[in-house]
Design a protein around this motif. Structure first.
Motif, PDB file in Angstrom:
ATOM      1  N   ASP A  57       0.830  -1.194   0.000  1.00  9.65           N
ATOM      2  CA  ASP A  57       0.000   0.000   0.000  1.00  9.65           C
ATOM      3  C   ASP A  57       0.870   1.252   0.000  1.00  9.65           C
ATOM      4  O   ASP A  57       2.047   1.227   0.297  1.00  9.65           O
ATOM      5  N   GLU A  59       2.671   4.443   1.180  1.00  7.29           N
ATOM      6  CA  GLU A  59       3.221   4.809   2.483  1.00  7.29           C
ATOM      7  C   GLU A  59       3.008   6.302   2.704  1.00  7.29           C
ATOM      8  O   GLU A  59       3.931   7.094   2.794  1.00  7.29           O
ATOM      9  N   LYS A  65       5.093   4.229  10.604  1.00  5.31           N
ATOM     10  CA  LYS A  65       5.699   2.909  10.450  1.00  5.31           C
ATOM     11  C   LYS A  65       6.786   2.636  11.472  1.00  5.31           C
ATOM     12  O   LYS A  65       6.915   1.530  11.983  1.00  5.31           O
ATOM     13  N   SER A 177      -3.931   2.262  12.640  1.00  3.59           N
ATOM     14  CA  SER A 177      -3.579   1.274  11.620  1.00  3.59           C
ATOM     15  C   SER A 177      -2.771   1.882  10.478  1.00  3.59           C
ATOM     16  O   SER A 177      -2.256   1.160   9.623  1.00  3.59           O
ATOM     17  N   GLY A 178      -2.657   3.217  10.451  1.00  3.37           N
ATOM     18  CA  GLY A 178      -1.872   3.856   9.403  1.00  3.37           C
ATOM     19  C   GLY A 178      -2.653   4.166   8.154  1.00  3.37           C
ATOM     20  O   GLY A 178      -2.087   4.582   7.139  1.00  3.37           O
ATOM     21  N   TYR A 179      -3.941   3.960   8.189  1.00  2.00           N
ATOM     22  CA  TYR A 179      -4.793   4.249   7.021  1.00  2.00           C
ATOM     23  C   TYR A 179      -5.102   5.735   6.916  1.00  2.00           C
ATOM     24  O   TYR A 179      -5.117   6.311   5.832  1.00  2.00           O
ATOM     25  N   TRP A 308      -8.982  -1.530   3.627  1.00  2.00           N
ATOM     26  CA  TRP A 308      -7.670  -0.906   3.753  1.00  2.00           C
ATOM     27  C   TRP A 308      -7.084  -1.104   5.147  1.00  2.00           C
ATOM     28  O   TRP A 308      -5.873  -1.327   5.306  1.00  2.00           O
ATOM     29  N   CYS A 309      -7.923  -1.037   6.181  1.00  2.00           N
ATOM     30  CA  CYS A 309      -7.404  -1.243   7.541  1.00  2.00           C
ATOM     31  C   CYS A 309      -6.991  -2.700   7.755  1.00  2.00           C
ATOM     32  O   CYS A 309      -5.995  -2.970   8.433  1.00  2.00           O
ATOM     33  N   SER A 311      -5.796  -4.600   5.415  1.00  2.17           N
ATOM     34  CA  SER A 311      -4.527  -4.720   4.696  1.00  2.17           C
ATOM     35  C   SER A 311      -3.373  -4.179   5.525  1.00  2.17           C
ATOM     36  O   SER A 311      -2.305  -4.801   5.619  1.00  2.17           O
ATOM     37  N   LYS A 312      -3.569  -3.008   6.124  1.00  2.00           N
ATOM     38  CA  LYS A 312      -2.525  -2.422   6.956  1.00  2.00           C
ATOM     39  C   LYS A 312      -2.229  -3.296   8.169  1.00  2.00           C
ATOM     40  O   LYS A 312      -1.081  -3.518   8.547  1.00  2.00           O
ATOM     41  N   ASP A 315      -0.213  -6.460   7.401  1.00  2.00           N
ATOM     42  CA  ASP A 315       1.144  -6.248   6.897  1.00  2.00           C
ATOM     43  C   ASP A 315       2.190  -6.818   7.844  1.00  2.00           C
ATOM     44  O   ASP A 315       3.170  -7.421   7.420  1.00  2.00           O
TER      45      ASP A 315
END
Length: 470
Positions: A57, A59, A65, A177-179, A308-309, A311-312, A315
């Motif tokens: 995805d 960054e 991260k 989650s970084g989304y 998307w969450c 997927s994050k 990871d």
């Protein structure tokens, strides 16, 4: 060796290739003769409680991260929980007695054994007023004050570790989650773009002709989705099931190293519920909510954000779902080594009755305890998981260890293989609330601190097999 024989038999029972992998051909049930009730064969037990084991995805949030929750953050939250649960023995005894009184159970060899109506699933609490989340006004105010401006990720992790109020859980999970970018000015643009990207993927891949591999994947997804959370009516709605099928299929084609693995469908549900709750008014219980009562645009937001969450989130643990699921196999060995060091008595009891850690903890690690806990408890647990950031994969191992140790008294009362496995795969957690989860993660943190200066305990020899005590 006997342990090696048990492990080999376990892998051969219902899985032709690799655990959790969709197979284009499904063999019929073997017609085996019934075994004596006292048999200690895992195949006999498995037949009686059939249950499926069952990043690339952008960054755009690079600062997230490399951010990890500090020792001080975890310690502060964990100690607060432990201080409020000083009388854990009495608490656990009252909870256990309540579960015995209110859950299905059988008397076997003068022991009480609780069972679920659906093997491997905790019974849901059926009541008009579900247990309330432990959302104090003061905590909600602290979250709102923190979120009104670009929050410090460190502060957000610290506040979230001990639980997140429902009202702000959606935005907090997106941030953790970084989304969702920390930068306020970029959020609307990122959300609009990422949501559109998801629906572009759906149009391009989901509604087109599939090759043989993707047809097999979709076939397995179509089988698994209707079976998830069978006691919650929300997930029996056709609209919801179609949403899950799209999420899982698009995830699988974007991650060809793993593809779809049974169990990932369970990992969508916490995200789905959290984002759905943003559109449920008056704190109505989500369990019986009809998604057809919200707009199509709202459903599209829930679906895209869940994708998307997820997927994050995956990871950091993608090696759990690649070929042969080597990540989980390694963690099973690490869990066994950890329990052996922390509680040798329990470890020897399991080994004495030929119970392999693989036979119960594979599902715990594959499904992140989603099948062992009521969904509301899973969501509370994931507040802490997401707060752990990059340390989540390691912390989850301690959570599984604390979870196993929680049931030590009940496990020690079981005197044979079948009784142990019946309990381990049907743990009586249906009356659990946020309080038990807070205690669980605090105990997990204690284990983590205990070995903080001796990390080599997680570096076990993964080439060895579960062959018993050395």
């Amino acid at each position: 060796m006997e342990g090696e024989h048990d492990k080999a038999s376990f892998w051969k029972k219902n899985i032709k290739n690799v655990p959790g992998r969709p197979s284009p051909k499904h063999e019929g049930k073997s017609s085996t003769k019934s075994k004596p009730q006292s048999s200690t064969s895992f195949q006999d037990f498995q037949a009686s409680v059939s249950d499926a084991w069952a990043m690339d995805d952008d960054e755009f949030c690079s600062g997230l991260k490399n951010t990890k929750i500090s020792k001080k953050v975890s310690q502060s939250a964990a100690l607060n929980v432990l201080n409020s649960h000083r009388n854990t023995t009495e608490l656990k005894r009252s909870i256990t007695e309540n579960m015995i009184d209110n859950s299905p159970h059988i008397i076997r060899d003068n022991e009480i054994v609780r069972i679920s109506r659906i093997p491997g699933r905790p019974l849901q609490m059926h009541c008009s007023n579900p247990p309330q989340e432990e959302d104090t006004e003061s905590k909600l105010e602290r979250f709102e004050a923190l979120l009104v401006n670009p929050p410090s990720l460190q502060d957000l992790c610290k506040l979230s570790w001990s639980g997140i109020p429902v009202k702000v859980r959606g935005i907090t999970w997106r941030l953790l989650s970084g989304y969702l970018p920390i930068n306020l000015e970029r959020r609307d643009g990122v959300l609009e773009r990422k949501r559109q990207d998801y629906w572009t993927l759906v149009e391009k891949y989901y509604y087109t002709e599939h090759d043989e591999v993707n047809r097999d994947i979709q076939h397995q997804i179509n089988i698994d989705v209707p079976r998830m959370n069978p006691t919650i009516s929300l997930f029996q709605q056709k609209t919801v099931q179609i949403m899950f099928e799209r999420i899982l299929f698009i995830w699988s084609i974007r991650h060809p190293a793993s593809g779809y693995v049974q169990g990932i469908n369970d990992l969508v549900t916490p995200f789905f519920v959290v984002f759905l709750q943003e559109f449920i008014l008056d704190n109505k219980p989500f369990e019986n909510f009809s998604v057809d009562g919200i707009t199509e645009e709202q459903r599209k937001i829930i679906e895209a954000d869940s994708f998307w969450c997820l997927s994050k989130f995956l990871d950091g643990i993608q090696d759990n779902y690649v070929f042969a699921q080597i990540g989980i196999q390694k963690k099973v060995l690490q869990l066994e080594e950890l329990i052996k060091r922390v509680d040798e008595t329990l470890h020897k009891h399991l080994k004495q009755h030929n119970v392999s850690y693989l036979q119960f903890s594979f599902r715990w690690l594959n499904n992140l305890l989603t099948r062992e806990l009521p969904l509301r408890c899973t969501i509370r647990l994931w507040d802490t998981y997401l707060s752990e950031n990059d340390s989540f994969a390691t912390f989850q191992l301690y959570v599984c260890a604390a979870f196993l140790l929680y049931w030590k008294e009940e496990l020690m009362r079981q005197k044979d293989f079948q009784g142990l496995l019946l309990l381990l795969q049907n743990l009586p957690t249906r009356t659990w609330t946020s309080s038990q989860i807070s205690l669980l993660v605090a105990e997990a943190y204690k284990l983590k601190v205990m070995f903080a200066d001796a990390p080599n305990h997680l570096t076990c020899n993964t080439t060895t097999t579960n062959s018993g005590d050395s």
